[in-house]
Design a protein around this motif. Sequence first.
Motif, mmCIF file in Angstrom:
data_model
loop_
_atom_site.group_PDB
_atom_site.id
_atom_site.type_symbol
_atom_site.label_atom_id
_atom_site.label_comp_id
_atom_site.label_asym_id
_atom_site.label_seq_id
_atom_site.Cartn_x
_atom_site.Cartn_y
_atom_site.Cartn_z
ATOM 1 N N ARG A 31 0.920 -1.065 -0.127
ATOM 2 C CA ARG A 31 0.063 0.050 0.022
ATOM 3 C C ARG A 31 0.925 1.122 -0.024
ATOM 4 O O ARG A 31 0.581 2.282 -0.632
ATOM 5 C CB ARG A 31 -1.035 -0.070 1.210
ATOM 6 C CG ARG A 31 -1.962 1.160 1.065
ATOM 7 C CD ARG A 31 -2.671 1.258 2.414
ATOM 8 N NE ARG A 31 -4.044 1.793 2.374
ATOM 9 C CZ ARG A 31 -4.205 3.303 2.545
ATOM 10 N NH1 ARG A 31 -3.006 4.177 2.434
ATOM 11 N NH2 ARG A 31 -5.222 3.831 2.138
ATOM 12 N N THR A 35 1.072 4.473 -2.565
ATOM 13 C CA THR A 35 0.680 5.698 -2.061
ATOM 14 C C THR A 35 1.899 6.553 -2.430
ATOM 15 O O THR A 35 1.753 7.702 -2.660
ATOM 16 C CB THR A 35 0.240 6.115 -0.592
ATOM 17 O OG1 THR A 35 1.265 5.333 0.211
ATOM 18 C CG2 THR A 35 -1.029 5.299 -0.495
ATOM 19 N N VAL A 38 1.398 7.931 -5.747
ATOM 20 C CA VAL A 38 0.353 8.946 -5.772
ATOM 21 C C VAL A 38 0.845 10.271 -5.367
ATOM 22 O O VAL A 38 0.904 11.160 -5.955
ATOM 23 C CB VAL A 38 -0.907 8.448 -4.991
ATOM 24 C CG1 VAL A 38 -1.920 9.622 -4.726
ATOM 25 C CG2 VAL A 38 -1.627 7.308 -5.566
ATOM 26 N N LYS A 42 0.877 13.577 -7.302
ATOM 27 C CA LYS A 42 0.192 14.766 -6.927
ATOM 28 C C LYS A 42 1.154 15.906 -7.067
ATOM 29 O O LYS A 42 0.883 16.947 -7.231
ATOM 30 C CB LYS A 42 -0.310 14.599 -5.594
ATOM 31 C CG LYS A 42 -1.637 13.910 -5.225
ATOM 32 C CD LYS A 42 -1.834 13.614 -4.041
ATOM 33 C CE LYS A 42 -3.319 13.278 -3.735
ATOM 34 N NZ LYS A 42 -3.560 13.047 -2.433
ATOM 35 N N ALA A 49 -1.773 17.400 -0.965
ATOM 36 C CA ALA A 49 -1.324 16.238 -0.179
ATOM 37 C C ALA A 49 -2.607 15.461 0.253
ATOM 38 O O ALA A 49 -2.747 14.287 0.329
ATOM 39 C CB ALA A 49 -0.476 16.516 0.759
ATOM 40 N N THR A 50 -3.600 16.314 0.810
ATOM 41 C CA THR A 50 -4.714 15.654 1.373
ATOM 42 C C THR A 50 -6.017 15.759 0.499
ATOM 43 O O THR A 50 -6.252 16.833 -0.088
ATOM 44 C CB THR A 50 -5.195 16.401 2.777
ATOM 45 O OG1 THR A 50 -3.857 16.439 3.518
ATOM 46 C CG2 THR A 50 -6.157 15.775 3.722
ATOM 47 N N ASP A 51 -6.679 14.652 0.490
ATOM 48 C CA ASP A 51 -8.092 14.720 -0.289
ATOM 49 C C ASP A 51 -9.112 14.372 0.868
ATOM 50 O O ASP A 51 -9.236 13.110 1.050
ATOM 51 C CB ASP A 51 -8.058 13.644 -1.175
ATOM 52 C CG ASP A 51 -9.149 14.025 -2.238
ATOM 53 O OD1 ASP A 51 -10.441 14.379 -1.566
ATOM 54 O OD2 ASP A 51 -9.225 13.433 -3.210
ATOM 55 N N ARG A 54 -12.017 12.116 -0.370
ATOM 56 C CA ARG A 54 -11.692 10.870 -0.555
ATOM 57 C C ARG A 54 -11.512 10.045 0.742
ATOM 58 O O ARG A 54 -11.863 8.662 0.802
ATOM 59 C CB ARG A 54 -10.304 10.628 -1.204
ATOM 60 C CG ARG A 54 -9.561 9.606 -1.375
ATOM 61 C CD ARG A 54 -9.999 8.532 -2.210
ATOM 62 N NE ARG A 54 -9.111 7.294 -2.156
ATOM 63 C CZ ARG A 54 -9.553 5.969 -2.222
ATOM 64 N NH1 ARG A 54 -10.838 5.760 -2.574
ATOM 65 N NH2 ARG A 54 -8.795 5.012 -2.362
ATOM 66 N N GLU A 55 -10.971 10.585 1.687
ATOM 67 C CA GLU A 55 -10.662 9.843 3.104
ATOM 68 C C GLU A 55 -12.112 9.814 3.630
ATOM 69 O O GLU A 55 -12.279 8.758 4.362
ATOM 70 C CB GLU A 55 -9.950 11.090 4.027
ATOM 71 C CG GLU A 55 -8.489 11.003 3.441
ATOM 72 C CD GLU A 55 -7.431 11.827 4.386
ATOM 73 O OE1 GLU A 55 -7.892 11.971 5.606
ATOM 74 O OE2 GLU A 55 -6.403 12.319 4.079
ATOM 75 N N GLN A 58 -13.385 6.449 2.029
ATOM 76 C CA GLN A 58 -12.766 5.658 2.569
ATOM 77 C C GLN A 58 -13.446 5.121 3.845
ATOM 78 O O GLN A 58 -13.224 3.976 4.151
ATOM 79 C CB GLN A 58 -11.281 5.845 2.696
ATOM 80 C CG GLN A 58 -10.481 5.728 1.246
ATOM 81 C CD GLN A 58 -9.057 6.124 1.430
ATOM 82 O OE1 GLN A 58 -8.647 7.356 1.583
ATOM 83 N NE2 GLN A 58 -8.026 5.268 1.202
ATOM 84 N N VAL A 84 -3.273 6.549 6.828
ATOM 85 C CA VAL A 84 -3.575 7.699 5.933
ATOM 86 C C VAL A 84 -2.779 9.021 6.626
ATOM 87 O O VAL A 84 -2.327 9.525 5.607
ATOM 88 C CB VAL A 84 -5.036 7.870 5.793
ATOM 89 C CG1 VAL A 84 -5.317 9.452 5.048
ATOM 90 C CG2 VAL A 84 -5.593 6.806 5.179
ATOM 91 N N VAL A 87 0.761 8.726 5.506
ATOM 92 C CA VAL A 87 0.693 8.844 3.930
ATOM 93 C C VAL A 87 0.690 10.214 3.671
ATOM 94 O O VAL A 87 1.427 10.830 2.828
ATOM 95 C CB VAL A 87 -0.449 8.143 2.982
ATOM 96 C CG1 VAL A 87 -0.345 8.610 1.765
ATOM 97 C CG2 VAL A 87 -0.377 6.614 3.385
ATOM 98 N N VAL A 88 -0.122 11.192 4.181
ATOM 99 C CA VAL A 88 -0.333 12.511 3.949
ATOM 100 C C VAL A 88 1.001 13.090 4.446
ATOM 101 O O VAL A 88 1.453 14.073 3.708
ATOM 102 C CB VAL A 88 -1.634 13.001 4.725
ATOM 103 C CG1 VAL A 88 -1.418 14.559 4.663
ATOM 104 C CG2 VAL A 88 -2.992 12.503 3.955
ATOM 105 N N HIS A 91 3.381 12.615 1.625
ATOM 106 C CA HIS A 91 3.106 13.337 0.591
ATOM 107 C C HIS A 91 3.485 14.899 0.680
ATOM 108 O O HIS A 91 3.946 15.481 -0.374
ATOM 109 C CB HIS A 91 1.542 13.435 0.094
ATOM 110 C CG HIS A 91 1.095 12.185 -0.337
ATOM 111 N ND1 HIS A 91 -0.148 11.678 -0.864
ATOM 112 C CD2 HIS A 91 1.676 10.817 -0.649
ATOM 113 C CE1 HIS A 91 -0.298 10.691 -1.559
ATOM 114 N NE2 HIS A 91 0.854 9.927 -1.269
#
Length: 98
Positions: A31, A35, A38, A42, A49-51, A54-55, A58, A84, A87-88, A91
């Motif tokens: 995963r 990401t 991604v 991005k 960085a954040t959506d 989408r979060e 999810q 998450v 991940v952010v 990003h």
Amino acid sequence: MKTHDKAEQLASYRKTIDNLDSALLHILAERFRCTEQVGHFKAEQALPATDSERERRQMDRSRIIANEVGLSQHFVESLMKLIVSAVVERHKEIAGET
Ligand SMILES: C=C(O[C@@H]1C=C(C(=O)O)C=C[C@H]1O)C(=O)O
């Protein structure tokens, strides 16, 4: 059950747990590899960085899966938030590098 058999039973459970932990971590690494891509995409496209939308979707989906597989919704939500947020952070790091 004899003491020896009990010890063997526990060792057998723990072998299964070790195998499952290994599978979980391999999936998690997969995963993060996805990401990571991604994050670069991005940054190249100047996307944030954040959506949050989408979060949110999810989280809704994770709660449904938690119910289906008999996991606590609270536990799954906390786990997903932990993943998450890592991940952010990554990003943001990637965006700062480009
Ligand atoms: C991976 C993405 O970036 C962020 C991280 C997410 C994740 O780890 O699933 C979801 C949404 C975004 O805040 C994405 O936008 O899809």
